[in-house]
Design an enzyme around this catalytic site. Structure first.
Site, PDB file in Angstrom:
ATOM      1  N   CYS A  65       0.803  -1.225   0.000  1.00  0.00           N
ATOM      2  CA  CYS A  65       0.000   0.000   0.000  1.00  0.00           C
ATOM      3  C   CYS A  65       0.842   1.283   0.000  1.00  0.00           C
ATOM      4  O   CYS A  65       0.539   2.240  -0.704  1.00  0.00           O
ATOM      5  CB  CYS A  65      -0.936   0.005   1.201  1.00  0.00           C
ATOM      6  N   ASP A  97      -4.043  -4.076   7.106  1.00  0.00           N
ATOM      7  CA  ASP A  97      -5.232  -4.873   7.399  1.00  0.00           C
ATOM      8  C   ASP A  97      -5.199  -6.190   6.622  1.00  0.00           C
ATOM      9  O   ASP A  97      -5.555  -7.247   7.142  1.00  0.00           O
ATOM     10  CB  ASP A  97      -6.495  -4.092   7.019  1.00  0.00           C
ATOM     11  N   CYS A 138      -2.835   3.312   2.743  1.00  0.00           N
ATOM     12  CA  CYS A 138      -3.668   2.241   3.286  1.00  0.00           C
ATOM     13  C   CYS A 138      -4.671   2.792   4.302  1.00  0.00           C
ATOM     14  O   CYS A 138      -4.615   3.945   4.704  1.00  0.00           O
ATOM     15  CB  CYS A 138      -2.818   1.132   3.870  1.00  0.00           C
ATOM     16  N   ASP A 139      -5.546   1.914   4.757  1.00  0.00           N
ATOM     17  CA  ASP A 139      -6.810   2.281   5.376  1.00  0.00           C
ATOM     18  C   ASP A 139      -6.747   3.357   6.455  1.00  0.00           C
ATOM     19  O   ASP A 139      -7.580   4.252   6.503  1.00  0.00           O
ATOM     20  CB  ASP A 139      -7.461   1.041   5.989  1.00  0.00           C
ATOM     21  N   LYS A 140      -5.796   3.256   7.383  1.00  0.00           N
ATOM     22  CA  LYS A 140      -5.799   4.158   8.534  1.00  0.00           C
ATOM     23  C   LYS A 140      -4.855   5.337   8.357  1.00  0.00           C
ATOM     24  O   LYS A 140      -4.836   6.240   9.201  1.00  0.00           O
ATOM     25  CB  LYS A 140      -5.418   3.388   9.814  1.00  0.00           C
ATOM     26  N   CYS A 210      -5.247  -1.348  -1.682  1.00  0.00           N
ATOM     27  CA  CYS A 210      -6.202  -2.335  -2.210  1.00  0.00           C
ATOM     28  C   CYS A 210      -7.110  -1.736  -3.268  1.00  0.00           C
ATOM     29  O   CYS A 210      -7.655  -0.646  -3.102  1.00  0.00           O
ATOM     30  CB  CYS A 210      -7.026  -2.927  -1.072  1.00  0.00           C
ATOM     31  N   SER A 486     -13.766  -4.831   6.656  1.00  0.00           N
ATOM     32  CA  SER A 486     -12.971  -4.284   5.574  1.00  0.00           C
ATOM     33  C   SER A 486     -13.890  -3.595   4.572  1.00  0.00           C
ATOM     34  O   SER A 486     -15.053  -3.973   4.412  1.00  0.00           O
ATOM     35  CB  SER A 486     -12.215  -5.418   4.873  1.00  0.00           C
TER      36      SER A 486
END
Length: 575
Positions: A65, A97, A138-140, A210, A486
């Site tokens: 990521c 994740d 990435c996500d966070k 992702c 997710s």
């Protein structure tokens, strides 16, 4: 929905001191020691007389990521220098994740948002940056960086590192979500071990986050819609050379933002948050956006509740055909014209606040007018021909979720589901039951003690949800949890139940065999029990021992709020 918003930065920008922080730490004979230290890193007198711009990124080798961010940062720094500033690069952490999913390591993910925010805030305060560029993927990382920028409230901009390219398997585009679904198919004997390995070998072909409208791409779009990122900057993939050109441009833009004295809190109005929520709803974005946008609103002092997400989603059609519910990857959205195409559709349909200001100085509507739609694309539908008349985010309440729960709907899920509770006190226990074929059509998988406090860390559950789908049970089994999902999750999967079981919420009263009623049109989530019976069961409930008694997870559990308040850490806050 157009409204007039006063342009930020004009009053302060006229006389804004571009060295409003750095001159304190670098100017004068008494600061010779500080200058000597920095000269030891290669800076000279001229460098230290210019505005100091922090360039914060999340490069790490534990995932694809953020893998391009050290290189991307060099282009940002080049732009800063060209525009008259001196960049100082810093690195913070990230948790994948996708790598940690289904293990104890997954509990670190949401907590990393707070650590990212804290670490960037500390470096920027300690070294007195005049402005800052945050690079995340990435996500966070994007919400963590955004939290830091709001706390600091110095001229700032966010840059998304970019999506991964989709992989290809048997002629179809695939992402890591397909691998997790394949695990379920493999456990059910529907896919061979060799096929599973062949899929995992191609699903993640290089750097980038992702590849569907999962949490990373959802938050990238949300940050453009909220105004902290330049419109269109997120769309090019991580490995696309355009990303580096955008990086240099962002480096130049931060100097203009500093010159104008525009601060994050000038941009983050109530209207800006509503625009971000509308963008998530229109694109079928991740339920994690609810947590993150609530957290940002709390930090910015903007009144925003979990119910607002439902109200905005009700008035916003879902018209982007993006994974996980749709056909296309984030790369395909870029080929179609990117985020500006979505934004222009919404401006033209009156679905957003046109005059909300963005970090570049353009209004939302002005930024959207730069959209260049690819003729014949079918990733972004006309608003008049949506995939679904209302947006993907739905907030449910009921006797086991009095403060709310979140589900993402694409339109093919059952509107009403009545099933038998299969109760598990952890995500691994539930996942093992799925893989062992112990979950049947008509079951409602209940996973509890995975909330912000009980987990701690409110871990994601793509492993178990994807396994349910991969076994062919996606249409006949539902799942409810005080944990989260997710952005790649699909199906009737309901998370963020508040208050959580770990603090004695009514989810703790549910027992094996109870009847669970999910009624999405009515926005209800209930266990078929009288209130007296729920109260009786809760009166006998005793708290579980904390999973961690020291370290960062214990500190988080002691300070974190509930999911309906963004799962943010607060000193002295009663969870």
């Amino acid at each position: 929905m157009s409204t007039t918003t006063e342009r930020p930065g004009t009053a302060q920008g006229a006389g804004f001191d571009m060295r409003h922080k750095s001159r304190v730490i670098l100017d004068g004979n008494d600061r010779a020691g500080a200058r000597a230290m920095l000269k030891g890193t290669g800076f000279d007198d001229e460098d230290l007389k210019r505005p100091i711009i922090g360039v914060a990124h999340c490069w790490i080798e534990t995932m694809p990521c953020n893998l391009n961010q050290r290189e991307l940062a060099q282009y940002v720094k080049e732009g800063i220098r060209a525009a008259g500033g001196t960049p100082q690069e810093l690195n913070t952490i990230s948790i994948s994740d996708g790598v940690t999913m289904g293990t104890e390591g997954m509990k670190a993910s949401l907590i990393s948002r707070e650590v990212i925010a804290d670490s960037v805030e500390l470096v920027a305060r300690g070294h007195m940056f005049d402005a800052i560029v945050g690079i995340g993927a990435c996500d966070k990382t994007l919400p963590g960086l955004a939290l830091a920028l709001i706390r600091l409230n110095i001229p700032s901009v966010l840059l998304y590192g970019g999506s991964i390219m989709p992989g290809h398997f048997h002629g179809e585009e695939v992402t890591v979500r397909h691998v997790y679904e394949a695990i379920g198919a493999n456990s059910a004997g529907k896919m061979s071990d060799e096929e599973l390995v062949a899929l995992e070998n191609v699903a993640c072909p290089g750097a980038g986050a992702c590849g569907g409208q999962y949490t990373a791409n959802t938050m990238a779009m949300a940050m453009e819609f909220i105004g902290l990122s330049p419109m269109g900057s997120a769309s090019p993939p991580a490995v696309d050379s355009r990303k580096f050109a955008i990086g240099k441009e962002v480096g130049e833009q931060i100097m203009d933002i500093l010159r104008r004295g525009v601060l994050p809190r000038d941009i983050l109005t109530r209207e800006a948050f509503e625009n971000a929520i509308a963008g998530v709803a229109a694109s079928g974005g991740s339920t994690n956006s609810v947590l993150h946008l609530l957290a940002l609103a709390r930090e910015a002092g903007i009144p925003l509740t979990i119910d607002d997400f439902d109200q905005i989603s009700r008035r916003t059609p879902l018209f982007c055909d993006l994974m996980p519910g749709g056909k296309y990857a984030a790369f395909d959205l870029d080929l179609a014209g990117g985020t500006p195409v979505v934004a222009k559709r919404m401006v033209d349909a009156g679905l957003v606040y046109n005059d909300a200001m963005t970090v570049t100085g353009k209004t939302f509507a002005e930024a959207a007018q730069d959209a260049k739609e690819t003729p014949g694309q079918d990733v972004v539908h006309p608003v008049s021909q949506p995939l679904k008349e209302t947006g993907g985010l739905v907030i449910l309440k009921g006797n086991i979720a009095p403060n709310g729960a979140v589900v993402k709907l694409f339109g093919y899920e059952p509107e009403r589901f009545v099933g038998t509770a299969r109760v598990f006190d952890s995500e691994p226990a539930a996942h093992h039951a799925v893989l062992e074929g112990k979950i049947n059509p008509g079951d409602v998988v209940v996973i509890r003690y995975e909330g912000p406090v009980g987990g701690p860390g409110m871990q994601e559950m793509l492993g178990v949800t994807a396994s349910i789908v991969g076994q062919g049970l996606g249409d006949s089994v539902a799942l409810i949890t005080d944990g989260r999902f997710s952005g790649a999750t699909k199906g009737l999967m309901i998370g963020h139940i508040a208050p959580e079981a770990g603090i004695g919420g009514p989810l703790a009263a549910v027992q094996e065999g109870d009847t669970i009623i999910i009624d999405t049109p009515a926005r209800r989530l209930d266990v078929d029990l009288p209130e007296e019976e729920i109260a009786r069961r809760l009166s006998m409930w005793t708290p579980r021992p904390p999973a961690y008694t020291s370290g960062v997870l214990a500190k988080y559990a002691a300070l974190v709020t509930q999911a309906n308040d963004g799962a943010v850490t607060r000193v002295g806050f009663d969870v």
